[in-house]
Design an enzyme around this catalytic site. Structure first.
Site, short mmCIF file in Angstrom:
data_model
loop_
_atom_site.label_atom_id
_atom_site.label_comp_id
_atom_site.label_asym_id
_atom_site.label_seq_id
_atom_site.Cartn_x
_atom_site.Cartn_y
_atom_site.Cartn_z
CB THR A 46 39.19 43.32 50.32
OG1 THR A 46 37.89 43.76 50.68
CG2 THR A 46 40.21 43.85 51.31
CB THR A 47 41.74 39.82 47.24
OG1 THR A 47 41.08 39.21 48.36
CG2 THR A 47 42.98 39.02 46.91
CE1 TYR A 109 37.91 54.96 61.84
CE2 TYR A 109 36.19 56.54 61.31
CZ TYR A 109 37.35 56.22 61.98
OH TYR A 109 37.96 57.15 62.76
CE1 TYR A 134 33.55 39.50 52.60
CE2 TYR A 134 34.36 41.34 51.27
CZ TYR A 134 34.61 40.23 52.06
OH TYR A 134 35.91 39.84 52.31
NE ARG A 139 40.15 42.23 54.40
CZ ARG A 139 41.36 42.75 54.16
NH1 ARG A 139 41.55 44.05 54.37
NH2 ARG A 139 42.36 42.01 53.73
CE LYS A 163 34.38 36.98 50.24
NZ LYS A 163 35.40 37.86 49.63
CB ILE A 205 33.82 34.85 47.11
CG1 ILE A 205 32.51 34.80 46.30
CG2 ILE A 205 34.75 35.93 46.55
CD1 ILE A 205 31.72 36.09 46.30
#
Length: 290
Positions: A46-47, A109, A134, A139, A163, A205
């Site tokens: 994402t980063t 979503y 993850y 998010r 994560k 992470i």
């Protein structure tokens, strides 16, 4: 898979003023982290603003990092989404020979229930590839509960690590208490890194870690060695800047730090925008304090 232990960093994607990918800065970023103690690199998370990169740009970024890294650090590749069959297909069709594992975010979503989340990761596990779960409810809109993680960990050995970025630190501790042997947890929240590592986690992470790789890696190593006081001295020094970099979303804050360090330029792709002048000034001042 203990090779993925310590500080992994979720690399940003540097951009030029015209918003093309800045490969020279990407080289600097990778070298900076290798030289300063980062344990492994996470590509297209994402980063990295991966959602705004074209398929061709993603391929170029992956190839560039593989080339620059030159097998010096382990690599993890982000492949996730909310279409289970498509994610599975991508994992099956991607050349993963340079990577230790795939980091796959839980479906966003759609907001599946726990059985849906279980079935999603079961489908990904059927690829036979090493998959990192993850969980980042802020998010995705849905939490992978501890019992679901433990269920997956017990049934599918190639789902070998999570994560975890739940806002509830007790969830981390529940997983660490109940997990089967061979399953690992790393923090997905920079500020929780130290307490989670001391509780039995395998590190983090990280986002802030790519800006302060030496400090963050030293803190985690001290935690592994049980040197709690020394580790918390570093943790406390970095708390304020860790909070600041997420104040207006990720990765605008970490890009300020990397810009001030002369590693990248301060550009983001819409819908994300650079940090406000006020936040930029606060981050710069805190960097001076550190």
């Amino acid at each position: 898979m203990s090779i993925l232990k310590g500080v992994g960093v979720a690399l940003v994607t540097p951009f030029n003023e015209d918003l093309s990918v800045d490969f020279d800065s990407l080289t600097k970023l990778v070298e900076y982290n290798i030289e300063n103690g980062t344990s492994y690199l996470v590509v297209l998370g994402t980063t990295a603003e991966a959602a705004t990169l074209s398929d061709e740009e993603k391929k170029q970024v992956v190839d560039h990092i593989i080339k620059v890294n030159s097998k010096r650090l382990p690599l993890v590749l982000g492949i996730g989404g909310n279409n289970t069959l498509e994610v599975k297909k991508q994992i099956e069709e991607t050349d993963l020979s340079a990577f230790e594992a795939v980091l796959s975010v839980s479906p966003y979503y759609n907001k599946p229930n726990q059985e849906g989340l279980y079935q999603h990761y079961k489908a990904l596990a059927s690829t036979g590839k090493n998959i990192i779960i993850y969980n980042v409810p802020s998010r995705t809109g849905q939490n992978v509960e501890a019992d679901t993680t433990i269920r997956l960990a017990k049934e599918f050995p190639n789902l070998f690590l999570i994560k975890e970025a739940s806002p509830n630190i007790l969830q981390y501790f529940d997983i660490l208490r109940k997990k089967p042997e061979g399953f690992s947890l790393v923090s997905g929240d920079d500020e929780y890194t130290l307490p989670v590592t001391l509780a039995g986690g395998d590190g983090v992470i990280s986002v802030i870690g790519q800006g302060y790789p030496k400090e963050f890696s030293t803190m985690v190593q001290l935690a592994f060695e049980g040197k709690v006081k020394e580790a918390y001295e570093i943790h406390n020094k970095l708390v304020d800047i860790t909070r600041l970099i997420f104040a207006e979303g990720n990765p605008c804050g970490i890009k300020v730090i990397l810009t001030e360090k002369g590693i990248i330029k301060n550009y983001l792709r819409l819908p994300l925008v650079p940090a406000s002048e006020g936040l930029y000034a606060k981050i710069k001042a805190e960097m001076a304090n550190i």
